[in-house]
Design a protein around this motif. Structure first.
Motif, mmCIF file in Angstrom:
data_model
loop_
_atom_site.group_PDB
_atom_site.id
_atom_site.type_symbol
_atom_site.label_atom_id
_atom_site.label_comp_id
_atom_site.label_asym_id
_atom_site.label_seq_id
_atom_site.Cartn_x
_atom_site.Cartn_y
_atom_site.Cartn_z
ATOM 1 N N GLY A 1 0.766 -1.236 0.000
ATOM 2 C CA GLY A 1 0.000 0.000 0.000
ATOM 3 C C GLY A 1 0.794 1.282 0.000
ATOM 4 O O GLY A 1 0.205 2.371 0.069
ATOM 5 N N VAL A 2 2.127 1.208 -0.100
ATOM 6 C CA VAL A 2 2.938 2.427 -0.043
ATOM 7 C C VAL A 2 2.634 3.344 -1.227
ATOM 8 O O VAL A 2 2.591 4.567 -1.080
ATOM 9 C CB VAL A 2 4.442 2.073 -0.005
ATOM 10 C CG1 VAL A 2 5.302 3.332 -0.127
ATOM 11 C CG2 VAL A 2 4.779 1.342 1.291
ATOM 12 N N PHE A 3 2.389 2.760 -2.391
ATOM 13 C CA PHE A 3 2.151 3.579 -3.575
ATOM 14 C C PHE A 3 0.771 4.226 -3.563
ATOM 15 O O PHE A 3 0.441 5.003 -4.463
ATOM 16 C CB PHE A 3 2.314 2.743 -4.842
ATOM 17 C CG PHE A 3 3.748 2.444 -5.204
ATOM 18 C CD1 PHE A 3 4.759 2.552 -4.268
ATOM 19 C CD2 PHE A 3 4.087 2.050 -6.483
ATOM 20 C CE1 PHE A 3 6.073 2.272 -4.589
ATOM 21 C CE2 PHE A 3 5.403 1.770 -6.819
ATOM 22 C CZ PHE A 3 6.403 1.881 -5.866
ATOM 23 N N HIS A 4 -0.031 3.898 -2.555
ATOM 24 C CA HIS A 4 -1.349 4.525 -2.427
ATOM 25 C C HIS A 4 -1.318 5.727 -1.483
ATOM 26 O O HIS A 4 -2.355 6.357 -1.258
ATOM 27 C CB HIS A 4 -2.369 3.502 -1.920
ATOM 28 C CG HIS A 4 -2.549 2.328 -2.838
ATOM 29 N ND1 HIS A 4 -3.084 2.443 -4.098
ATOM 30 C CD2 HIS A 4 -2.241 1.021 -2.681
ATOM 31 C CE1 HIS A 4 -3.109 1.255 -4.680
ATOM 32 N NE2 HIS A 4 -2.602 0.375 -3.841
ATOM 33 N N ILE B 1 2.838 9.987 -3.342
ATOM 34 C CA ILE B 1 3.559 8.901 -4.008
ATOM 35 C C ILE B 1 2.801 8.546 -5.282
ATOM 36 O O ILE B 1 1.654 8.086 -5.229
ATOM 37 C CB ILE B 1 3.680 7.653 -3.105
ATOM 38 C CG1 ILE B 1 4.350 8.004 -1.780
ATOM 39 C CG2 ILE B 1 4.439 6.551 -3.834
ATOM 40 C CD1 ILE B 1 5.770 8.495 -1.895
ATOM 41 N N ASP B 2 3.427 8.789 -6.416
ATOM 42 C CA ASP B 2 2.811 8.465 -7.699
ATOM 43 C C ASP B 2 3.542 7.276 -8.306
ATOM 44 O O ASP B 2 4.745 7.367 -8.605
ATOM 45 C CB ASP B 2 2.870 9.662 -8.648
ATOM 46 C CG ASP B 2 2.221 9.358 -9.988
ATOM 47 O OD1 ASP B 2 0.978 9.303 -10.043
ATOM 48 O OD2 ASP B 2 2.970 9.145 -10.963
ATOM 49 N N LYS B 3 2.827 6.179 -8.470
ATOM 50 C CA LYS B 3 3.450 4.944 -8.940
ATOM 51 C C LYS B 3 4.119 5.121 -10.296
ATOM 52 O O LYS B 3 5.277 4.712 -10.489
ATOM 53 C CB LYS B 3 2.404 3.833 -9.026
ATOM 54 C CG LYS B 3 2.968 2.489 -9.484
ATOM 55 C CD LYS B 3 1.880 1.486 -9.775
ATOM 56 C CE LYS B 3 1.154 1.836 -11.064
ATOM 57 N NZ LYS B 3 0.185 0.802 -11.470
ATOM 58 N N ASP B 4 3.429 5.704 -11.254
ATOM 59 C CA ASP B 4 3.974 5.815 -12.606
ATOM 60 C C ASP B 4 5.253 6.646 -12.628
ATOM 61 O O ASP B 4 6.228 6.294 -13.305
ATOM 62 C CB ASP B 4 2.932 6.423 -13.545
ATOM 63 C CG ASP B 4 1.727 5.507 -13.734
ATOM 64 O OD1 ASP B 4 1.887 4.288 -13.542
ATOM 65 O OD2 ASP B 4 0.640 6.012 -14.065
ATOM 66 N N ARG C 1 9.458 20.627 -3.600
ATOM 67 C CA ARG C 1 9.399 20.027 -2.267
ATOM 68 C C ARG C 1 8.367 18.907 -2.177
ATOM 69 O O ARG C 1 8.501 18.002 -1.354
ATOM 70 C CB ARG C 1 9.090 21.105 -1.219
ATOM 71 C CG ARG C 1 10.005 22.321 -1.268
ATOM 72 C CD ARG C 1 11.470 21.965 -1.136
ATOM 73 N NE ARG C 1 11.838 21.545 0.208
ATOM 74 C CZ ARG C 1 13.050 21.143 0.553
ATOM 75 N NH1 ARG C 1 14.015 21.089 -0.358
ATOM 76 N NH2 ARG C 1 13.304 20.772 1.792
ATOM 77 N N HIS C 2 7.343 18.949 -3.031
ATOM 78 C CA HIS C 2 6.333 17.898 -2.961
ATOM 79 C C HIS C 2 6.868 16.549 -3.445
ATOM 80 O O HIS C 2 6.233 15.512 -3.226
ATOM 81 C CB HIS C 2 5.095 18.287 -3.785
ATOM 82 C CG HIS C 2 5.319 18.287 -5.269
ATOM 83 N ND1 HIS C 2 5.882 19.353 -5.938
ATOM 84 C CD2 HIS C 2 5.065 17.336 -6.214
ATOM 85 C CE1 HIS C 2 5.958 19.074 -7.232
ATOM 86 N NE2 HIS C 2 5.467 17.861 -7.427
ATOM 87 N N LEU C 3 8.063 16.560 -4.078
ATOM 88 C CA LEU C 3 8.656 15.311 -4.549
ATOM 89 C C LEU C 3 9.542 14.636 -3.499
ATOM 90 O O LEU C 3 10.050 13.536 -3.736
ATOM 91 C CB LEU C 3 9.493 15.570 -5.811
ATOM 92 C CG LEU C 3 8.736 16.003 -7.066
ATOM 93 C CD1 LEU C 3 9.708 16.200 -8.222
ATOM 94 C CD2 LEU C 3 7.665 14.988 -7.438
#
Length: 370
Positions: A189-192, A196-199, A273-275
């Motif tokens: 569930g980390v990518f949720h 965090i954007d999976k792609d 910073r959001h990254l």
């Protein structure tokens, strides 16, 4: 081998020399022959079994009843025993004057084979799941396969490393292992999590070492890593440029690729910073994949929201043998347990130095806040 009178002594010797267990029963399931391998595999002696009714040791009903009823043989039958082992069995009817008068059962223990088979299937499924996140560009794959990685032993007295193994397609393996780690975290569930954007992250994983350049070394070479390997920040910048100019990788992934070897206090003011949570996650995945690929490490991950607990074991580099936690949102790291004795250890990794009493640089800065 004890048996009923009438058995030819030579046939008895042949049967006892077989590696497979062999049991002969009559139509009433009374055991008439029981070879040495059967004794070894069942833990029962021939003396106590011959003349007695056969016992069903498997979880399921034995196919021998079908063989006695139909007169047709059955081959390569897998059965799980009550003690957890798996046997491969063959059943052949004994036919006299057109009548089924008994059956021959041969068997072998394939428990280890089945365990290996399950491990191979699990490994393939894990790899397929990792690649299911996305498929690499074929040109990227060729580029990664042509870049080697090295296993080594570090001498803290001299600062030199000795090459112990050359992995010709090491950078490709490193990316594959990074995708495996990412797939594990995705399952948990980390990518949720928000930010965090999976792609974006998968694109960064695929291209983060595209521009890596390695020296050509061989087993036994003893070198100064600071002199032989280029600083990791250089190949990160090169990878970002190649990904942006030749493969149209999205801008946010380019930011991650370019700065994945920077400490957070080294990031330029314009870094978005959001990254930061994704940068920390990429650095974690990159470091753990390096452990798996180059240090034959084993890694277990347990995610709870944006908190990730890492259990890492490295036989060749004991300074990494620990259980620790990373918060993706704050960058805070915490050592929960150190396994064994902390061996004084300092390892150069292409421009970054990792100390035995600090977490790997790939894990992110301890003081970073977001």
């Amino acid at each position: 081998m004890p048996s009923d009178p009438g058995w030819d002594s030579k046939a008895s010797l042949v049967i006892d020399s077989l590696h497979e267990g062999l049991i002969v029963v009559d139509r009433d399931l009374i055991i008439r022959a029981f070879n040495h391998a059967a004794e070894r595999l069942t833990g029962r002696s021939a003396a106590e079994r011959i003349g007695r009714r056969a016992e069903v040791m498997s979880v399921e009903d034995s196919p021998i009843f079908e063989v006695l009823r139909t007169g047709r043989p059955l081959f390569n039958v897998e059965q799980r025993l009550q003690d957890g082992r798996t046997f491969l069995l063959n059943f052949v009817p004994i036919v006299e004057n057109g009548q089924v008068t008994g059956a021959i059962q041969s068997f072998q223990d394939i428990t280890q084979w089945k365990s290996m088979e399950r491990q191979l299937v699990a490994a393939k499924e894990e790899l397929d799941e990792a690649f299911a996140l996305t498929l690499p560009n074929t040109r990227v794959e060729r580029r990664l396969r042509s870049t080697p990685e090295y296993c080594d032993v570090y001498d803290p007295q001299t600062g030199l490393i000795t090459i112990t193994e050359v992995i010709p397609d090491g950078t490709y393996r490193h990316v594959v292992n990074a995708l495996k780690v990412a797939a594990d975290l995705n399952r948990q569930g980390v990518f949720h999590q928000v930010a965090i954007d999976k792609d974006t992250l998968v694109q960064a994983i695929l291209f983060h070492d595209l521009g890596k350049v390695q020296p050509r070394l061989k087993v036994g070479d003893r070198v100064d890593p600071a002199q032989v390997f280029e600083p990791s920040k250089l190949h990160a910048a090169r990878s970002a440029d190649m990904a942006a100019n030749f493969y149209n990788v999205p801008e946010e992934a380019i930011w991650l690729i370019r700065y994945h070897h920077h400490a957070e206090d080294e990031l330029p003011p314009e870094f978005p910073r959001h990254l930061l949570p994704m940068l920390r996650l990429l650095q974690l995945i990159d470091g753990l994949s390096a452990s798996i690929t180059r240090r034959s490490g084993s890694v277990r991950l347990k995610a709870d929201g944006n908190q990730i607990e890492i259990d890492e074991r490295n036989a060749s580099h004991p300074g990494y043998n620990r259980r620790w936690r990373l918060c993706l949102y704050t960058g805070r790291t915490e050592v929960l347990e150190q396994y064994g004795t902390v061996v004084p250890f300092e390892r150069s990794t292409g421009g970054q130095t990792l100390g035995s009493n600090s977490l790997p640089a790939e894990a992110g800065s301890r003081t970073a806040l977001w």
